[in-house]
Structure formats: C-alpha cells, structure tokens
Scaffold this motif. Structure first.
Motif, PDB file in Angstrom:
ATOM      1  N   LEU A 219      18.863   9.965 -31.255  1.00  0.00           N
ATOM      2  CA  LEU A 219      18.764   8.901 -30.259  1.00  0.00           C
ATOM      3  C   LEU A 219      18.478   7.593 -30.974  1.00  0.00           C
ATOM      4  O   LEU A 219      17.556   7.518 -31.790  1.00  0.00           O
ATOM      5  N   VAL A 220      19.269   6.565 -30.677  1.00  0.00           N
ATOM      6  CA  VAL A 220      19.048   5.228 -31.215  1.00  0.00           C
ATOM      7  C   VAL A 220      18.747   4.336 -30.015  1.00  0.00           C
ATOM      8  O   VAL A 220      19.619   4.074 -29.186  1.00  0.00           O
ATOM      9  N   ALA A 267       9.755   8.422 -20.605  1.00  0.00           N
ATOM     10  CA  ALA A 267      10.658   9.266 -19.821  1.00  0.00           C
ATOM     11  C   ALA A 267      11.990   9.471 -20.543  1.00  0.00           C
ATOM     12  O   ALA A 267      12.532  10.584 -20.571  1.00  0.00           O
ATOM     13  N   ASP A 268      12.525   8.402 -21.146  1.00  0.00           N
ATOM     14  CA  ASP A 268      13.804   8.517 -21.849  1.00  0.00           C
ATOM     15  C   ASP A 268      13.679   9.396 -23.087  1.00  0.00           C
ATOM     16  O   ASP A 268      14.582  10.183 -23.399  1.00  0.00           O
ATOM     17  N   LEU A 269      12.577   9.260 -23.805  1.00  0.00           N
ATOM     18  CA  LEU A 269      12.379  10.090 -24.995  1.00  0.00           C
ATOM     19  C   LEU A 269      12.211  11.553 -24.590  1.00  0.00           C
ATOM     20  O   LEU A 269      12.756  12.449 -25.252  1.00  0.00           O
ATOM     21  N   ASP A 271      13.501  12.987 -21.954  1.00  0.00           N
ATOM     22  CA  ASP A 271      14.839  13.460 -21.577  1.00  0.00           C
ATOM     23  C   ASP A 271      15.666  13.816 -22.811  1.00  0.00           C
ATOM     24  O   ASP A 271      16.366  14.847 -22.829  1.00  0.00           O
ATOM     25  N   PHE A 272      15.575  12.988 -23.832  1.00  0.00           N
ATOM     26  CA  PHE A 272      16.322  13.263 -25.066  1.00  0.00           C
ATOM     27  C   PHE A 272      15.821  14.539 -25.730  1.00  0.00           C
ATOM     28  O   PHE A 272      16.629  15.382 -26.158  1.00  0.00           O
ATOM     29  N   ILE A 273      14.535  14.702 -25.812  1.00  0.00           N
ATOM     30  CA  ILE A 273      13.978  15.891 -26.461  1.00  0.00           C
ATOM     31  C   ILE A 273      14.356  17.151 -25.691  1.00  0.00           C
ATOM     32  O   ILE A 273      14.792  18.148 -26.266  1.00  0.00           O
ATOM     33  N   ASN A 274      14.207  17.091 -24.379  1.00  0.00           N
ATOM     34  CA  ASN A 274      14.513  18.276 -23.572  1.00  0.00           C
ATOM     35  C   ASN A 274      16.002  18.542 -23.463  1.00  0.00           C
ATOM     36  O   ASN A 274      16.422  19.683 -23.262  1.00  0.00           O
ATOM     37  N   GLY A 275      16.798  17.479 -23.628  1.00  0.00           N
ATOM     38  CA  GLY A 275      18.250  17.629 -23.507  1.00  0.00           C
ATOM     39  C   GLY A 275      18.866  18.294 -24.718  1.00  0.00           C
ATOM     40  O   GLY A 275      20.007  18.729 -24.678  1.00  0.00           O
TER      41      GLY A 275
END
Length: 275
Positions: A219-220, A267-269, A271-275
């Motif tokens: 993720l960037v 929240a975005d981080l 989502d990235f980790i769980n995604g």
C-alpha cells in the motif's frame, strides 16, 4: 526500558503492545520523531488483535545516540535485528516518511521471507533529492536549509516545521497546540549528530533497486498536499516501480496525515491488512 542490542552494540528501544500471538505490525517513524508518533495506531491495532511494535531509530527517542552508522543501511539492519531477535514472522511493515525508507531498504537488503505486506505512508522513496536522473526531486538547497535550521536552533526549527508538516499553513486548518508540542518533544529527545546524519539518509538514499525487489502486497498512501515529501516524486513514482502496488491518495492531506486524518488512516490501513 525494553531494548534490543544490535551487533554494533547499540541499544534500540521498542514498544511491544497487544496479544503476543497476534500477527505483528511494526511501525517505523519519521524524522525527527520516535515510536511515540505511532501510539494511537498501536492501541487501535492492538485492540483489533494485532501485536503492535514500534522502535526508536538509533539516535532518536530513547535509543542510544551514536556518532557513526546513522545511515539508511544501518536503519534497515536494526529493523532486521529487531524482527529476528523477537522471532517475528508474517509481519506487516508500516513506514512513514523516513520510516518508509527504512522499511524499503529492509526489503532490499533482507528480502520478504518474514514479511507479509508493506505500507508506505508519506514515504521518501524512491529518491527525494533532485538529480539529473531524478528531475522531479527537491534541490540540495532544501536539505541544506534543513541541516542549517537543525544545527543553528534545533528547538525553534522543530516548532516551525510543524506548520507545513501538518498543513497548518493552509486556509481553514484546525491548528492543535498539543500536536505541535508533542512533535517538538519527540524531536528534542533525539541526538543532534544522529538527526543531522539522518537528513542525508532520508534525502540522498536511492531506493529504486530496493523497490524493484518488492514481491508482496504493498500500500502506498500519500496526501496530495504533502509539503514535506511531494507526492509526484515519491508515491506516484513508487507505484510505477512496485508491481501490484495500490496507491491511495488523500486529497488535500498533509505530511502528518496519520494524526490529522487519524480515523480514516487507521480504517484504511486495517482494510489493507485484512484484505
């Protein structure tokens, strides 16, 4: 204090919060701060069941202030020793600003055998300095000015730096005296020599070859009004190098978005980790 001792005898302070059996998330801080910059993220993710870890880079915060070896290779190796001494696997690496460089160089030097994903937040790669091959970078005069300000009157310089760092010079900005004071406090905990060396490390390190070795989800995330690390020469260049990298841009956001946009960022981080 909780520390590891590196091969060259430097004590590196770290925090280790959350369940020990949780997936580890390691946070690498920006210049001239410390692990304290990540406290809100550490609590948030620990409450989600993750093991959260953040360390003070050598010569910053509570880690030893050393005269030599304040450079990006050593920062990456210190991160590697932290991971190995704690025997961490399936790690999520999150780096902000200079910490993004540290994380990137770690991948370049140590690979991804212990790493699951990487998040680069307002990060300095691939190269901040303007060169013939990197015309979109910042001229050396900018970094010479940072060096002079830090050397001449570090305390005042850090106070002044909070204004563009958090976008407090933009119309309608909600200025927090507490955020400014906390930035100053963390900066003044570090050693002057190491902080001066770190300016060269974050501005002149070339991460192109390191980024080319990324082979895991990345993720960037960057603010498009980042006045410290301009987005075009950093995030938008990084995603052209890293295969399958996801670029998330916060419109109008500043360099310190992990605080100024804290809930959205967390929240975005997640989502990235769980995604």
């Amino acid at each position: 204090m909780t520390t590891i001792t590196t091969k060259d005898g430097t004590r590196i302070f770290y925090k280790d919060w959350g369940p020990r059996d949780g997936q580890p998330v390691i946070f690498s801080h920006g210049w001239p701060l410390s692990a304290d910059a990540w406290d809100a993220q550490m609590v948030f993710f620990a409450n989600q069941g993750f093991r959260t870890i953040a360390h003070d880079r050598r010569s910053h915060g509570r880690s030893d202030q050393v005269w030599e070896n304040n450079n990006m290779d050593q920062y990456a190796d210190d991160l590697g020793e932290l991971i190995e001494q704690l025997d961490l696997r399936d790690v999520i690496l999150v780096g902000h600003s200079t910490g993004g460089g540290e994380v990137t160089r770690y991948v370049g030097r140590h690979g991804t055998a212990r790493v699951a994903k990487v998040a680069l937040i307002g990060a300095v790669p691939p190269l901040m300095l303007k060169t013939e091959a990197n015309p979109g970078g910042l001229p050396i005069d900018v970094f010479d000015g940072i060096r002079k300000g830090t050397f001449d009157n570090r305390s005042q310089f850090f106070k002044d730096l909070t204004i563009p760092f958090y976008g407090y010079n933009r119309e309608g900005a909600a200025i927090s005296a507490g955020v400014r004071e906390e930035f100053w406090r963390q900066g003044m905990m570090g050693g002057l020599k190491g902080q001066l060396d770190s300016i060269r490390a974050f501005s002149e390190s070339d991460f192109h070859e390191d980024l080319a070795k990324f082979d895991i989800p990345t993720l960037v995330l960057h603010g498009d009004d980042d006045q410290i690390v301009p987005i075009d020469a950093s995030a938008r260049s990084t995603v052209r190098i890293v295969r399958h990298a996801v670029l998330k841009v916060y419109e109008g956001a500043d360099h310190g978005l992990t605080q100024t946009h804290q809930d959205r960022f967390n929240a975005d981080l997640l989502d990235f980790i769980n995604g």
